[in-house]
Design a protein around this motif. Structure first.
Motif, PDB file in Angstrom:
ATOM      1  N   ASP A  51       0.825  -1.208   0.000  1.00  0.00           N
ATOM      2  CA  ASP A  51       0.000   0.000   0.000  1.00  0.00           C
ATOM      3  C   ASP A  51       0.862   1.263   0.000  1.00  0.00           C
ATOM      4  OD1 ASP A  51      -2.285  -1.529  -0.025  1.00  0.00           O
ATOM      5  OD2 ASP A  51      -2.787  -1.191   2.092  1.00  0.00           O
ATOM      6  N   ILE A  52       1.941   1.263   0.763  1.00  0.00           N
ATOM      7  CA  ILE A  52       2.843   2.409   0.809  1.00  0.00           C
ATOM      8  C   ILE A  52       3.505   2.604  -0.545  1.00  0.00           C
ATOM      9  CG2 ILE A  52       5.004   3.293   1.792  1.00  0.00           C
ATOM     10  CD1 ILE A  52       4.116   1.887   4.438  1.00  0.00           C
ATOM     11  N   GLN A  53       3.957   1.527  -1.149  1.00  0.00           N
ATOM     12  CA  GLN A  53       4.599   1.629  -2.459  1.00  0.00           C
ATOM     13  C   GLN A  53       3.625   2.141  -3.515  1.00  0.00           C
ATOM     14  OE1 GLN A  53       6.513  -2.110  -3.299  1.00  0.00           O
ATOM     15  NE2 GLN A  53       7.898  -1.906  -1.567  1.00  0.00           N
ATOM     16  N   THR A  54       2.389   1.695  -3.455  1.00  0.00           N
ATOM     17  CA  THR A  54       1.372   2.164  -4.394  1.00  0.00           C
ATOM     18  C   THR A  54       1.121   3.656  -4.199  1.00  0.00           C
ATOM     19  OG1 THR A  54       0.330  -0.016  -4.460  1.00  0.00           O
ATOM     20  CG2 THR A  54      -1.022   1.852  -5.156  1.00  0.00           C
ATOM     21  N   HIS A  55       1.003   4.073  -2.941  1.00  0.00           N
ATOM     22  CA  HIS A  55       0.766   5.487  -2.635  1.00  0.00           C
ATOM     23  C   HIS A  55       1.949   6.353  -3.087  1.00  0.00           C
ATOM     24  CE1 HIS A  55      -0.952   8.923  -0.615  1.00  0.00           C
ATOM     25  NE2 HIS A  55       0.186   9.108   0.035  1.00  0.00           N
ATOM     26  N   LEU A  56       3.162   5.908  -2.813  1.00  0.00           N
ATOM     27  CA  LEU A  56       4.338   6.666  -3.221  1.00  0.00           C
ATOM     28  C   LEU A  56       4.462   6.723  -4.741  1.00  0.00           C
ATOM     29  CD1 LEU A  56       6.993   5.614  -0.554  1.00  0.00           C
ATOM     30  CD2 LEU A  56       5.887   7.835  -0.812  1.00  0.00           C
ATOM     31  N   ASN A  57       4.081   5.647  -5.410  1.00  0.00           N
ATOM     32  CA  ASN A  57       4.115   5.638  -6.868  1.00  0.00           C
ATOM     33  C   ASN A  57       3.166   6.699  -7.435  1.00  0.00           C
ATOM     34  OD1 ASN A  57       4.944   4.751  -9.407  1.00  0.00           O
ATOM     35  ND2 ASN A  57       3.276   3.274  -9.535  1.00  0.00           N
ATOM     36  N   VAL A  58       1.980   6.808  -6.872  1.00  0.00           N
ATOM     37  CA  VAL A  58       1.023   7.838  -7.297  1.00  0.00           C
ATOM     38  C   VAL A  58       1.599   9.223  -7.024  1.00  0.00           C
ATOM     39  CG1 VAL A  58      -1.238   8.859  -6.802  1.00  0.00           C
ATOM     40  CG2 VAL A  58      -1.016   6.376  -7.060  1.00  0.00           C
ATOM     41  N   MET A  59       2.183   9.405  -5.855  1.00  0.00           N
ATOM     42  CA  MET A  59       2.766  10.703  -5.507  1.00  0.00           C
ATOM     43  C   MET A  59       3.902  11.076  -6.466  1.00  0.00           C
ATOM     44  SD  MET A  59       2.804  10.523  -1.338  1.00  0.00           S
ATOM     45  CE  MET A  59       3.600  12.119  -1.146  1.00  0.00           C
ATOM     46  N   MET A  60       4.735  10.098  -6.827  1.00  0.00           N
ATOM     47  CA  MET A  60       5.839  10.373  -7.749  1.00  0.00           C
ATOM     48  C   MET A  60       5.332  10.659  -9.162  1.00  0.00           C
ATOM     49  SD  MET A  60       8.937   7.812  -6.635  1.00  0.00           S
ATOM     50  CE  MET A  60       7.966   6.318  -6.445  1.00  0.00           C
ATOM     51  N   THR A  61       4.202  10.084  -9.527  1.00  0.00           N
ATOM     52  CA  THR A  61       3.610  10.373 -10.833  1.00  0.00           C
ATOM     53  C   THR A  61       3.092  11.803 -10.860  1.00  0.00           C
ATOM     54  OG1 THR A  61       3.012   8.053 -11.136  1.00  0.00           O
ATOM     55  CG2 THR A  61       1.849   9.649 -12.500  1.00  0.00           C
ATOM     56  N   GLN A  62       2.492  12.231  -9.763  1.00  0.00           N
ATOM     57  CA  GLN A  62       1.960  13.594  -9.676  1.00  0.00           C
ATOM     58  C   GLN A  62       3.061  14.629  -9.490  1.00  0.00           C
ATOM     59  OE1 GLN A  62      -0.792  13.280  -6.421  1.00  0.00           O
ATOM     60  NE2 GLN A  62      -2.371  12.307  -7.671  1.00  0.00           N
ATOM     61  N   HIS A  63       4.113  14.269  -8.782  1.00  0.00           N
ATOM     62  CA  HIS A  63       5.217  15.174  -8.461  1.00  0.00           C
ATOM     63  C   HIS A  63       6.535  14.461  -8.789  1.00  0.00           C
ATOM     64  CE1 HIS A  63       2.261  17.559  -6.293  1.00  0.00           C
ATOM     65  NE2 HIS A  63       1.888  16.449  -5.694  1.00  0.00           N
ATOM     66  N   PRO A  64       6.965  14.477 -10.049  1.00  0.00           N
ATOM     67  CA  PRO A  64       8.146  13.711 -10.453  1.00  0.00           C
ATOM     68  C   PRO A  64       9.408  13.996  -9.644  1.00  0.00           C
ATOM     69  CG  PRO A  64       6.976  14.487 -12.371  1.00  0.00           C
ATOM     70  CD  PRO A  64       6.324  15.135 -11.191  1.00  0.00           C
ATOM     71  N   SER A  65       9.611  15.241  -9.205  1.00  0.00           N
ATOM     72  CA  SER A  65      10.835  15.549  -8.466  1.00  0.00           C
ATOM     73  C   SER A  65      10.876  14.861  -7.101  1.00  0.00           C
ATOM     74  CB  SER A  65      11.011  17.058  -8.311  1.00  0.00           C
ATOM     75  OG  SER A  65       9.948  17.619  -7.585  1.00  0.00           O
ATOM     76  N   LEU A  66       9.751  14.388  -6.623  1.00  0.00           N
ATOM     77  CA  LEU A  66       9.707  13.640  -5.370  1.00  0.00           C
ATOM     78  C   LEU A  66      10.453  12.310  -5.487  1.00  0.00           C
ATOM     79  CD1 LEU A  66       8.573  13.500  -2.480  1.00  0.00           C
ATOM     80  CD2 LEU A  66       6.496  12.502  -3.449  1.00  0.00           C
ATOM     81  N   ALA A  67      10.574  11.787  -6.700  1.00  0.00           N
ATOM     82  CA  ALA A  67      11.256  10.509  -6.910  1.00  0.00           C
ATOM     83  C   ALA A  67      12.703  10.550  -6.423  1.00  0.00           C
ATOM     84  CB  ALA A  67      11.197  10.106  -8.381  1.00  0.00           C
TER      85      ALA A  67
END
Length: 126
Positions: free
Chosen positions: A19-35
């Protein structure tokens, strides 16, 4: 969240970890520099390899948007409209017109060895 992901792995709670990985993946898609920040944090966690690979994938998808800093003044001119669609539409052009993390993400979030890894990665166009 990267620390919590590591704890979920350590305590063998795969549902929480996924669940955390899925949430972080969505966040990185919305905010690429977060990656970049997630890659850096994942490198500090003994079980962070899978999360680090996920962050590298997002960096490969939009290297300019992931590595370059975002101008906050430009963000304010767009008002409160989230621009996820523009991120997807501009992915082919490697452009990012959505909201960014500014000084909290991008290349400055990476330590020197991770930056070298990203730059010299054969799968990346960075």
């Amino acid at each position: 969240l990267t620390q919590l992901n590591g704890a979920a792995h350590y305590f063998d709670i795969p549902k929480l970890e996924q669940d955390i990985q899925t949430h972080l993946n969505v966040m990185m898609t919305q905010h690429p520099s977060l990656a970049c920040a997630i890659l850096d944090e994942a490198s500090k966690v003994p079980s962070g390899e899978e999360l680090g690979l996920l962050a590298m994938e997002r960096i490969h998808d939009l290297p300019k948007a992931a590595l370059l800093l975002w101008n906050h003044n430009h963000q304010q001119s767009h008002g409160n409209n989230s621009s996820i669609a523009s991120t997807i539409n501009n992915a082919a052009n490697n452009a990012y017109t959505g909201f960014g993390w500014g000084e909290r993400g991008g290349v400055i979030a990476l330590n020197a060895s991770l930056l070298e890894q990203v730059i010299f990665d054969e799968q990346s166009s960075a």
